[in-house]
Scaffold this motif. Structure first.
Motif, PDB file in Angstrom:
ATOM      1  N   ARG A 287       0.842  -1.212   0.000  1.00  0.00           N
ATOM      2  CA  ARG A 287       0.000   0.000   0.000  1.00  0.00           C
ATOM      3  C   ARG A 287       0.869   1.252   0.000  1.00  0.00           C
ATOM      4  NH1 ARG A 287      -3.458   0.241   5.396  1.00  0.00           N
ATOM      5  NH2 ARG A 287      -3.557   2.458   4.895  1.00  0.00           N
ATOM      6  N   GLU A 288       2.033   1.187   0.703  1.00  0.00           N
ATOM      7  CA  GLU A 288       2.922   2.363   0.758  1.00  0.00           C
ATOM      8  C   GLU A 288       3.406   2.733  -0.640  1.00  0.00           C
ATOM      9  OE1 GLU A 288       2.485   0.625   4.546  1.00  0.00           O
ATOM     10  OE2 GLU A 288       3.341  -0.362   2.783  1.00  0.00           O
ATOM     11  N   LEU A 289       3.827   1.703  -1.394  1.00  0.00           N
ATOM     12  CA  LEU A 289       4.311   1.981  -2.752  1.00  0.00           C
ATOM     13  C   LEU A 289       3.160   2.438  -3.651  1.00  0.00           C
ATOM     14  CD1 LEU A 289       6.682   2.063  -4.720  1.00  0.00           C
ATOM     15  CD2 LEU A 289       6.237  -0.324  -5.271  1.00  0.00           C
ATOM     16  N   ALA A 290       1.997   1.809  -3.503  1.00  0.00           N
ATOM     17  CA  ALA A 290       0.836   2.212  -4.310  1.00  0.00           C
ATOM     18  C   ALA A 290       0.500   3.681  -4.058  1.00  0.00           C
ATOM     19  CB  ALA A 290      -0.368   1.317  -3.999  1.00  0.00           C
TER      20      ALA A 290
ATOM     21  N   ILE B 262      -6.901   6.220 -14.441  1.00  0.00           N
ATOM     22  CA  ILE B 262      -5.741   5.461 -13.963  1.00  0.00           C
ATOM     23  C   ILE B 262      -6.048   4.922 -12.573  1.00  0.00           C
ATOM     24  CG2 ILE B 262      -3.287   5.549 -13.351  1.00  0.00           C
ATOM     25  CD1 ILE B 262      -2.975   7.953 -15.229  1.00  0.00           C
ATOM     26  N   VAL B 263      -5.804   3.619 -12.381  1.00  0.00           N
ATOM     27  CA  VAL B 263      -5.947   3.025 -11.047  1.00  0.00           C
ATOM     28  C   VAL B 263      -4.603   2.431 -10.640  1.00  0.00           C
ATOM     29  CG1 VAL B 263      -7.029   1.190  -9.680  1.00  0.00           C
ATOM     30  CG2 VAL B 263      -8.407   2.532 -11.273  1.00  0.00           C
ATOM     31  N   VAL B 264      -4.169   2.793  -9.436  1.00  0.00           N
ATOM     32  CA  VAL B 264      -2.978   2.190  -8.838  1.00  0.00           C
ATOM     33  C   VAL B 264      -3.470   1.324  -7.694  1.00  0.00           C
ATOM     34  CG1 VAL B 264      -0.721   2.621  -7.798  1.00  0.00           C
ATOM     35  CG2 VAL B 264      -1.721   4.345  -9.312  1.00  0.00           C
ATOM     36  N   GLY B 265      -3.006   0.081  -7.607  1.00  0.00           N
ATOM     37  CA  GLY B 265      -3.522  -0.762  -6.531  1.00  0.00           C
ATOM     38  C   GLY B 265      -2.625  -1.921  -6.160  1.00  0.00           C
ATOM     39  N   THR B 266      -2.913  -2.476  -4.986  1.00  0.00           N
ATOM     40  CA  THR B 266      -2.269  -3.730  -4.592  1.00  0.00           C
ATOM     41  C   THR B 266      -3.100  -4.873  -5.189  1.00  0.00           C
ATOM     42  OG1 THR B 266      -3.528  -3.607  -2.527  1.00  0.00           O
ATOM     43  CG2 THR B 266      -1.244  -2.828  -2.466  1.00  0.00           C
ATOM     44  N   PRO B 267      -2.464  -6.022  -5.473  1.00  0.00           N
ATOM     45  CA  PRO B 267      -3.180  -7.077  -6.208  1.00  0.00           C
ATOM     46  C   PRO B 267      -4.437  -7.582  -5.511  1.00  0.00           C
ATOM     47  CG  PRO B 267      -0.805  -7.475  -6.261  1.00  0.00           C
ATOM     48  CD  PRO B 267      -1.027  -6.338  -5.309  1.00  0.00           C
TER      49      PRO B 267
ATOM     50  N   ALA C 168      -7.077   6.972  -9.140  1.00  0.00           N
ATOM     51  CA  ALA C 168      -7.495   6.476  -7.824  1.00  0.00           C
ATOM     52  C   ALA C 168      -6.474   5.454  -7.352  1.00  0.00           C
ATOM     53  CB  ALA C 168      -8.875   5.837  -7.921  1.00  0.00           C
ATOM     54  N   VAL C 169      -6.386   5.305  -6.020  1.00  0.00           N
ATOM     55  CA  VAL C 169      -5.489   4.289  -5.462  1.00  0.00           C
ATOM     56  C   VAL C 169      -6.330   3.363  -4.587  1.00  0.00           C
ATOM     57  CG1 VAL C 169      -4.759   5.852  -3.578  1.00  0.00           C
ATOM     58  CG2 VAL C 169      -3.348   3.869  -4.161  1.00  0.00           C
ATOM     59  N   VAL C 170      -6.138   2.053  -4.753  1.00  0.00           N
ATOM     60  CA  VAL C 170      -6.928   1.064  -3.998  1.00  0.00           C
ATOM     61  C   VAL C 170      -5.986   0.068  -3.319  1.00  0.00           C
ATOM     62  CG1 VAL C 170      -8.939   1.340  -5.512  1.00  0.00           C
ATOM     63  CG2 VAL C 170      -7.292  -0.460  -6.029  1.00  0.00           C
ATOM     64  N   TYR C 171      -6.253  -0.199  -2.053  1.00  0.00           N
ATOM     65  CA  TYR C 171      -5.406  -1.142  -1.307  1.00  0.00           C
ATOM     66  C   TYR C 171      -6.202  -1.669  -0.120  1.00  0.00           C
ATOM     67  CZ  TYR C 171      -4.777   3.354   1.018  1.00  0.00           C
ATOM     68  OH  TYR C 171      -5.008   4.579   1.606  1.00  0.00           O
ATOM     69  N   GLY C 172      -5.779  -2.816   0.397  1.00  0.00           N
ATOM     70  CA  GLY C 172      -6.461  -3.442   1.527  1.00  0.00           C
ATOM     71  C   GLY C 172      -6.198  -2.698   2.826  1.00  0.00           C
ATOM     72  N   GLY C 173      -6.967  -3.062   3.854  1.00  0.00           N
ATOM     73  CA  GLY C 173      -6.780  -2.443   5.160  1.00  0.00           C
ATOM     74  C   GLY C 173      -7.356  -1.043   5.236  1.00  0.00           C
ATOM     75  N   SER C 174      -8.173  -0.691   4.242  1.00  0.00           N
ATOM     76  CA  SER C 174      -8.747   0.641   4.199  1.00  0.00           C
ATOM     77  C   SER C 174     -10.182   0.515   3.705  1.00  0.00           C
ATOM     78  CB  SER C 174      -7.922   1.504   3.256  1.00  0.00           C
ATOM     79  OG  SER C 174      -8.515   2.759   3.081  1.00  0.00           O
ATOM     80  N   ASP C 175     -11.019   1.503   3.977  1.00  0.00           N
ATOM     81  CA  ASP C 175     -12.447   1.439   3.679  1.00  0.00           C
ATOM     82  C   ASP C 175     -12.713   1.217   2.191  1.00  0.00           C
ATOM     83  OD1 ASP C 175     -15.146   1.682   3.532  1.00  0.00           O
ATOM     84  OD2 ASP C 175     -15.246   3.787   4.137  1.00  0.00           O
ATOM     85  N   ILE C 176     -13.251   0.047   1.877  1.00  0.00           N
ATOM     86  CA  ILE C 176     -13.494  -0.287   0.467  1.00  0.00           C
ATOM     87  C   ILE C 176     -14.595   0.593  -0.119  1.00  0.00           C
ATOM     88  CG2 ILE C 176     -15.210  -2.148   0.796  1.00  0.00           C
ATOM     89  CD1 ILE C 176     -13.574  -3.709  -1.407  1.00  0.00           C
TER      90      ILE C 176
END
Length: 209
Positions: A81-84, A125-130, A104-112
């Motif tokens: 998530r830090e890199l995303a 553009i979407v940046v995200g963790t897998p 937008a940036v999407v990653y776990g551990g945060s409000d979906i």
């Protein structure tokens, strides 16, 4: 010696990166940016962290985004998530003078739900963790059927963190005619396998050790 202003980037991008103090590209930027502006070929870049990869793939993608379209055109996957968040932050700085470009940036551990509402407003553009990216694809909130670029950043890290199945599922859901860009510090067997399965006619660049 190449300078950023000789690379054919738009004045909007040029002025944004000048404010950030970008004058001379790093080796990975010098090899990658002109190639991605000219070619639709898949690419593997062997480069360490901290070599300026985000600008290397980010600037040419921003240059080519169709701001008239509100569909997702580029998906950038990163291991943490830090890199995303860092990539998304950098892309916002590079594109701040381009009207209508949203990311937008999407990653776990945060409000979906907050992430879903941002996607529903329309981003290119979407940046995200897998893991979170795949979750949103399965919920039909993140649509990858029109993406033109997929970037696997720090691909070796993503595999060592156990994201292989997620990456497979994401890549299988995406269109065949996209451009796939894979950045990795090393080339373990699993990366070679991914490149053989999902990439064609690969252009390779290698920077540094």
């Amino acid at each position: 010696m190449t300078l950023f202003k000789e690379m054919g980037l738009s004045t909007e991008i040029q002025s944004a990166i000048e404010e950030l103090g970008f004058e001379q590209p790093t080796p990975v930027q010098e090899k990658t940016i002109p190639f991605l502006l000219e070619s639709k070929q898949d690419m593997i870049a062997l480069a360490q962290t901290g070599t300026g990869k985000t600008a290397a793939f980010g600037l040419p993608i921003i240059e080519q985004i169709d701001t008239a379209q509100r569909s997702i055109q580029a998906l950038i996957l990163s291991p943490t998530r830090e890199l995303a968040m860092q990539i998304a932050n950098d892309l916002k700085k590079y594109s701040k003078n381009i009207k209508g470009l949203r990311s937008a940036v999407v990653y776990g551990g945060s409000d979906i739900r907050a992430q879903i509402s941002e996607l529903e407003r329309g981003v290119q553009i979407v940046v995200g963790t897998p893991g979170r990216t795949l979750d949103l694809i399965k919920r039909k909130k993140l649509r990858v059927n029109e993406i033109r670029w997929v970037v696997l950043d720090e691909a070796d890290e993503m595999l060592s963190m156990g994201f292989k199945d997620d990456l497979d599922a994401i890549l299988e859901n995406s269109p065949d005619e996209k451009q796939t860009l894979l950045f990795s510090a090393t080339m373990p067997r699993e990366i070679v396998a991914i490149s053989k399965k999902y990439m064609t006619d690969i252009h390779e660049i290698s920077v540094g050790k």
